[in-house]
Design an enzyme around this catalytic site. Sequence first.
Site, mmCIF file in Angstrom:
data_model
loop_
_atom_site.group_PDB
_atom_site.id
_atom_site.type_symbol
_atom_site.label_atom_id
_atom_site.label_comp_id
_atom_site.label_asym_id
_atom_site.label_seq_id
_atom_site.Cartn_x
_atom_site.Cartn_y
_atom_site.Cartn_z
ATOM 1 N N HIS A 36 33.154 14.268 -16.674
ATOM 2 C CA HIS A 36 33.189 14.943 -15.380
ATOM 3 C C HIS A 36 32.017 15.921 -15.251
ATOM 4 C CE1 HIS A 36 35.239 16.738 -11.832
ATOM 5 N NE2 HIS A 36 34.614 17.822 -12.234
ATOM 6 N N GLU A 37 31.871 16.795 -16.225
ATOM 7 C CA GLU A 37 30.819 17.812 -16.130
ATOM 8 C C GLU A 37 29.437 17.168 -16.182
ATOM 9 O OE1 GLU A 37 31.751 20.527 -15.088
ATOM 10 O OE2 GLU A 37 33.880 20.437 -15.605
ATOM 11 N N HIS B 227 28.313 16.207 -12.755
ATOM 12 C CA HIS B 227 27.690 17.340 -12.046
ATOM 13 C C HIS B 227 26.246 17.536 -12.527
ATOM 14 C CE1 HIS B 227 31.130 18.863 -9.832
ATOM 15 N NE2 HIS B 227 31.877 18.949 -10.912
ATOM 16 N N GLU C 129 31.058 17.441 -6.184
ATOM 17 C CA GLU C 129 32.265 16.890 -6.792
ATOM 18 C C GLU C 129 32.255 15.360 -6.728
ATOM 19 O OE1 GLU C 129 33.869 19.181 -8.290
ATOM 20 O OE2 GLU C 129 35.474 17.927 -9.077
HETATM 21 ZN ZN ZN Z 1 33.975 19.338 -10.846
#
Ligand code: ZN
Length: 498
Positions: free
Chosen positions: A261-262, A265, A291
Amino acid sequence: MCNDKLAALQARWADIADLTHAADVLEWDQLVNMPPGGARARGEQLGTLRRMAHERLTDPRAGEELAAAEAGSPPAGVRTWLRAARREYERAARIPSALVAATSRAATEGYAAWVEAREHNDFSRFAPALARLLDLARERADAVGHNGERYDGLLAEHEPEMRTERLRTIFDEIRRTLLPLIEAIGARPQPSRAPFRRRLAESGQLRAGEAAITAFGYDWRRGRQDRSVHPFSTAFGPGDARITTRLHPDDFAVGFYATLHEAGHALYEQGLPEAWARGPLGRAASTAVHESQSRLWENMVGRSLPFWEHFTPILRQCLPGAFDSASPGDLFLASNVVEPSLIRVEADELTYNLHVALRFELELALLHGDLPVADLPGAWNDAMLATFGIRPGDDLHGVLQDVHWSQGGFAYFPSYTLGNVLAAQWMDSAHRTLGDLDALFRRGEFGPLLMFLRTEIHARGAGPTPDELAEAVSGQMTHPGPYLRYLRAKFSAIYALS
Ligand code: ZN
């Protein structure tokens, strides 16, 4: 066109970016390295840098420089730059500095009250701070300006041009589709999470996450991964986009998917144009667009069967012996178990959006004054019961679980679901452009997808609004159709629904 004014303006925005990024470095250090004794001094250092950046931005001369530069009928590229700068300036300049200071103090106190309330598992200790933060949020919304809907004023801080009415429609459509789907899934046998639920060496867990995001294209010369209590990503320009993760000794999925997830980003940040790094265009188009990148890599890639077909042998190398008997299909299923639960951050892809919808409704009611703060825990628990058929046993597993409101972060939650919605639009468009993505993923070829995102999204920075971006990339404004189709197809197959 007056070049002096434009040069002064660009120098001003470069200062603001430097001050902001310096503060971000200090914040990263605070969360990753700093000994507890550093807290007081760090608070002061951060306060000073953030205040200096805010003063540079809201300086009346910034407004004059902007007006002068806009008046000179500038070329298209400069106009885009000016439009983004104008947006930031207006947003900041409309909020009186006394309100900024009061909000910052209330946020510090709110966070402390929230921590204390959590320690005692007692919402009433947080209630006065929340009421104060809501008062300030109403003031902020009025200062920013709106057409009678205060929530719009707050929403504008995260999602340019999004409106409350439109959000309602989007959430209604999501609820209408997902509730029956979740109910149907509840009647089916559950896949096993057992492959992930075992004690595993931390070093091997870290290696697995690193291997996955290396394959996605995360550039380690322009990033790094550390450990922190709550996973996050931060960037000080495209040349330094960092991530953190948190490991669970008995649940591989926790750390692995936090890393994915990170990294999503951070891939966005690494893809922003270097030349724009110190200006208003060199950042994400919105919170939701940011996001959309993390969700895309975490869920639409990292929780897909083709990903696991590629990655299972690599996982076995990272953690010898642990996954020898687990097939790619087992790991795919283990990473996609749908189950109504109390905690948003632990929720699966389907139920997650309903957690967000619930928060959206409640914060609307709070902001409008339709729901007194004292009644919030009860309203929360009723909504959980109505949505998921489960009722939190206490505040810790209910209304006190998220940090956002304690720091004055209202109208932030919808960006999570809008990010999911946009991610599906990007994937649809990538399918049309790149052909069979599954075949690419199965071979471990994630480069074409990253290149697509680089060209279509990252390279545009904050130039377009989220809707303009969605229109340019997918041919349609932000809308949940593709996302709901994706969810229905994926989970109908997993749960063998007709
Ligand atoms: Zn996030």
